[in-house]
Design a protein around this motif. Structure first.
Motif, PDB file in Angstrom:
ATOM      1  N   GLY A  83     -15.718  95.319  20.425  1.00 36.66           N
ATOM      2  CA  GLY A  83     -14.306  95.660  20.274  1.00 36.66           C
ATOM      3  C   GLY A  83     -13.895  96.889  21.060  1.00 36.66           C
ATOM      4  N   LEU A  84     -14.855  97.538  21.730  1.00 35.41           N
ATOM      5  CA  LEU A  84     -14.553  98.786  22.430  1.00 35.41           C
ATOM      6  C   LEU A  84     -13.784  98.564  23.726  1.00 35.41           C
ATOM      7  CD1 LEU A  84     -17.995 100.549  21.896  1.00 35.41           C
ATOM      8  CD2 LEU A  84     -15.827 101.114  20.778  1.00 35.41           C
ATOM      9  N   LEU A  85     -13.733  97.307  24.189  1.00 34.12           N
ATOM     10  CA  LEU A  85     -12.948  96.997  25.383  1.00 34.12           C
ATOM     11  C   LEU A  85     -11.543  96.515  25.051  1.00 34.12           C
ATOM     12  CD1 LEU A  85     -15.558  95.168  27.690  1.00 34.12           C
ATOM     13  CD2 LEU A  85     -14.767  97.544  27.809  1.00 34.12           C
ATOM     14  N   ASP A  86     -11.240  96.343  23.775  1.00 40.80           N
ATOM     15  CA  ASP A  86      -9.903  95.861  23.390  1.00 40.80           C
ATOM     16  C   ASP A  86      -8.830  96.821  23.901  1.00 40.80           C
ATOM     17  OD1 ASP A  86     -11.206  93.844  22.136  1.00 40.80           O
ATOM     18  OD2 ASP A  86     -10.688  94.433  20.087  1.00 40.80           O
ATOM     19  N   GLY A  87      -7.842  96.264  24.584  1.00 37.89           N
ATOM     20  CA  GLY A  87      -6.749  97.078  25.115  1.00 37.89           C
ATOM     21  C   GLY A  87      -7.107  97.849  26.364  1.00 37.89           C
ATOM     22  N   ARG A  88      -8.307  97.636  26.903  1.00 35.81           N
ATOM     23  CA  ARG A  88      -8.749  98.353  28.101  1.00 35.81           C
ATOM     24  C   ARG A  88      -9.009  97.366  29.241  1.00 35.81           C
ATOM     25  NH1 ARG A  88     -12.910 103.163  26.260  1.00 35.81           N
ATOM     26  NH2 ARG A  88     -11.872 103.756  24.341  1.00 35.81           N
ATOM     27  N   ARG A  89      -8.975  97.909  30.466  1.00 36.32           N
ATOM     28  CA  ARG A  89      -9.336  97.107  31.627  1.00 36.32           C
ATOM     29  C   ARG A  89     -10.845  96.931  31.677  1.00 36.32           C
ATOM     30  NH1 ARG A  89      -8.861  99.613  36.301  1.00 36.32           N
ATOM     31  NH2 ARG A  89      -9.003  97.704  37.532  1.00 36.32           N
ATOM     32  N   ALA A  90     -11.275  95.776  32.154  1.00 38.22           N
ATOM     33  CA  ALA A  90     -12.698  95.500  32.300  1.00 38.22           C
ATOM     34  C   ALA A  90     -12.864  94.396  33.328  1.00 38.22           C
ATOM     35  CB  ALA A  90     -13.315  95.078  30.963  1.00 38.22           C
ATOM     36  N   THR A  91     -14.075  94.260  33.828  1.00 30.75           N
ATOM     37  CA  THR A  91     -14.370  93.164  34.741  1.00 30.75           C
ATOM     38  C   THR A  91     -15.746  92.612  34.432  1.00 30.75           C
ATOM     39  OG1 THR A  91     -14.252  92.474  37.067  1.00 30.75           O
ATOM     40  CG2 THR A  91     -15.447  94.533  36.597  1.00 30.75           C
ATOM     41  N   THR A  92     -16.083  91.514  35.066  1.00 32.09           N
ATOM     42  CA  THR A  92     -17.395  90.903  34.969  1.00 32.09           C
ATOM     43  C   THR A  92     -17.567  90.037  36.202  1.00 32.09           C
ATOM     44  OG1 THR A  92     -18.915  89.676  33.515  1.00 32.09           O
ATOM     45  CG2 THR A  92     -16.650  88.849  33.672  1.00 32.09           C
ATOM     46  N   HIS A  93     -18.677  89.333  36.296  1.00 32.79           N
ATOM     47  CA  HIS A  93     -18.903  88.441  37.437  1.00 32.79           C
ATOM     48  C   HIS A  93     -17.732  87.466  37.557  1.00 32.79           C
ATOM     49  CE1 HIS A  93     -20.675  85.302  39.934  1.00 32.79           C
ATOM     50  NE2 HIS A  93     -21.647  86.135  40.242  1.00 32.79           N
ATOM     51  N   TRP A  94     -17.281  87.231  38.789  1.00 33.76           N
ATOM     52  CA  TRP A  94     -16.075  86.421  38.989  1.00 33.76           C
ATOM     53  C   TRP A  94     -16.194  85.036  38.348  1.00 33.76           C
ATOM     54  CZ3 TRP A  94     -16.680  81.783  41.464  1.00 33.76           C
ATOM     55  CH2 TRP A  94     -17.812  81.617  42.267  1.00 33.76           C
ATOM     56  N   HIS A  95     -17.405  84.495  38.256  1.00 34.97           N
ATOM     57  CA  HIS A  95     -17.578  83.169  37.667  1.00 34.97           C
ATOM     58  C   HIS A  95     -17.244  83.158  36.182  1.00 34.97           C
ATOM     59  CE1 HIS A  95     -19.222  79.090  37.440  1.00 34.97           C
ATOM     60  NE2 HIS A  95     -19.866  79.457  36.339  1.00 34.97           N
TER      61      HIS A  95
END
Length: 325
Positions: free
Chosen positions: A124-136
Motif C-alpha cells: 500500500g506504500l505506492l498508493d497515490g504515488r508514481r511508480a513503474t515496472t517492466h513495460w510488459h
C-alpha cells in the motif's frame, strides 16, 4: 533531485538488504548486490535475505541459498526488492509485506527492481504515488493496484522513501541514481566505469526506443551525446548538435525527446550540472571557476540552475559531500 537518504552513523556503512522472493530473476538479484558490493572504496554492507534463511527457488533454473531472514529488513537502511516471475498472480507472503511496511515506518528506503514493484505495491506504500515496472507488466500493475500512478514510459521513479524501476537494465540506472544521492557524482561515475555502464540515464528516459526511430539513427544520436559531453565547457546549441547528428534541428529535437525524455538543451543543462557536482565534490575550485568550466558562464547562472534542478545551492552541496573528509 537526489533521493532522500537516511543518515547512518558516520562510524558505520550504509546497510543494504536484497530481499529474494520465490521466482526471483537472477539479473535483478545481482544488480544491487554488485553495485553496492562490500569493498573498501564503498561504504556499504550488503546482506541477501529471504522470507526465511535457506533455499529460495528462483527463476530461469536458478535457486538461491540465503543466509538471512526478514529480520534483516530491521537492520537495513535500504531494501532492494528484485523482480520475480508471475508477479500478477498473487501477493508475497503476509510476513514479507508486514516486514516491508515496518521497515518503511522506521525510515528505511524501499527500492523495487522490475516486477519487484508488485511486492512493494502490495504494502500500500505506492498508493497515490508514481511508480513503474517492466513495460510488459505495467498494465497488470495498474489493474491489480489501481491506486498506484503507473508510468510506463520511464526507467525509474524516485518518490523519496519508495523507488521503482523498469526492466533489469534500468535497475542499474536506479542503483547509480541512489549511489549519486548517497555519495555524489564522482562515486557514481566510478561505479559506472567499474560496471561498464552508462554513468547517467535519467529516470525520465523512455523504457524502449519507439519503433519509428531507426536503429542507426539511435546509434548516431548516442554518438552525438558523447560528442556533446566532451564539449560541455563550450557553447552548445540545438543547431550544432543536430548538425553533428546529420539531421535537421526539428528531427533531432523530436527524436531526442523520444529517446531521452528531455529536449536536447534540457539534457545539456543536466549534464553540465552533473559535471559541476563532480567538480564541487573533487576539487577546491570556486563556484565562479566551476561555472566557467561547465559552460554556464557565471556563478549566479550556476546557482540558478543548480537550485532549479537539485533544490540546493552549490555551496551546500559541496559541504554535504566533503564534510566527512
Amino acid at each position: 533531485m537526489p533521493s532522500s537518504a537516511p543518515a547512518p552513523s558516520s562510524s558505520r556503512p550504509h546497510r543494504v538488504a536484497v530481499l529474494v522472493l520465490t521466482g526471483a530473476k537472477p539479473l535483478d538479484v545481482g544488480i544491487p548486490a554488485q553495485v553496492f558490493t562490500t569493498r573498501a572504496s564503498m561504504p556499504y554492507e550488503v546482506r541477501v535475505c529471504g522470507a526465511a534463511p535457506g533455499l529460495v527457488t528462483g527463476a530461469d533454473g536458478l535457486s538461491y541459498h540465503v543466509a538471512h531472514g526478514l529480520d534483516t529488513l530491521a537492520w537495513a537502511d535500504i531494501v532492494f526488492i528484485p523482480g520475480y516471475r508471475f508477479p500478477d498472480r498473487e501477493d508475497p507472503p503476509g510476513a514479507v509485506v508486514d516486514a516491508l511496511i515496518a521497515a518503511h515506518a522506521r525510515g528505511t528506503r524501499l527500492a523495487a527492481i522490475s516486477t519487484g514493484a508488485f511486492a512493494l505495491a502490495a504494502t500500500g506504500l505506492l498508493d497515490g504515488r508514481r511508480a513503474t515496472t517492466h513495460w510488459h507488466y505495467t498494465r497488470a500493475l495498474a489493474a491489480k493496484h489501481p491506486l498506484v500512478q503507473v508510468d510506463e514510459n520511464v526507467l525509474f521513479v524516485d518518490e523519496g522513501s519508495v523507488l521503482t524501476s523498469a526492466g533489469a537494465a534500468s535497475g542499474i540506472d536506479l542503483c547509480l541514481h541512489i549511489l549519486r544521492g548517497d555519495l555524489g557524482v564522482a562515486a557514481s561515475n566510478h561505479a559506472a566505469r567499474r560496471l561498464v555502464a552508462a554513468p547517467y540515464r535519467s529516470g525520465g528516459q523512455a523504457q524502449y526506443v519507439p519503433r519509428s526511430v531507426p536503429e542507426p539513427l539511435g546509434e548516431r544520436f548516442a554518438r552525438t551525446r558523447e560528442w556533446a559531453l566532451h564539449r560541455l565547457g563550450e557553447p552548445l546549441t540545438l543547431d550544432m548538435m543536430a548538425r553533428e547528428a546529420g539531421v535537421s534541428a526539428r528531427t533531432f529535437s523530436r527524436r531526442f525527446v523520444e529517446e531521452t525524455g528531455y529536449t536536447p538543451m534540457q539534457w545539456v543543462m543536466r549534464a553540465r550540472i552533473d559535471m559541476a557536482r563532480e567538480l564541487l565534490e573533487r576539487s577546491q575550485r570556486s563556484v565562479e571557476q566551476i561555472a566557467a568550466d561547465v559552460g554556464l558562464g557565471t556563478g549566479a547562472n550556476l546557482r540558478l540552475h543548480f537550485q532549479h534542478i537539485l533544490g540546493t545551492t552549490p555551496s551546500d552541496y559541496r559541504r554535504t559531500f566533503t564534510q566527512g573528509e
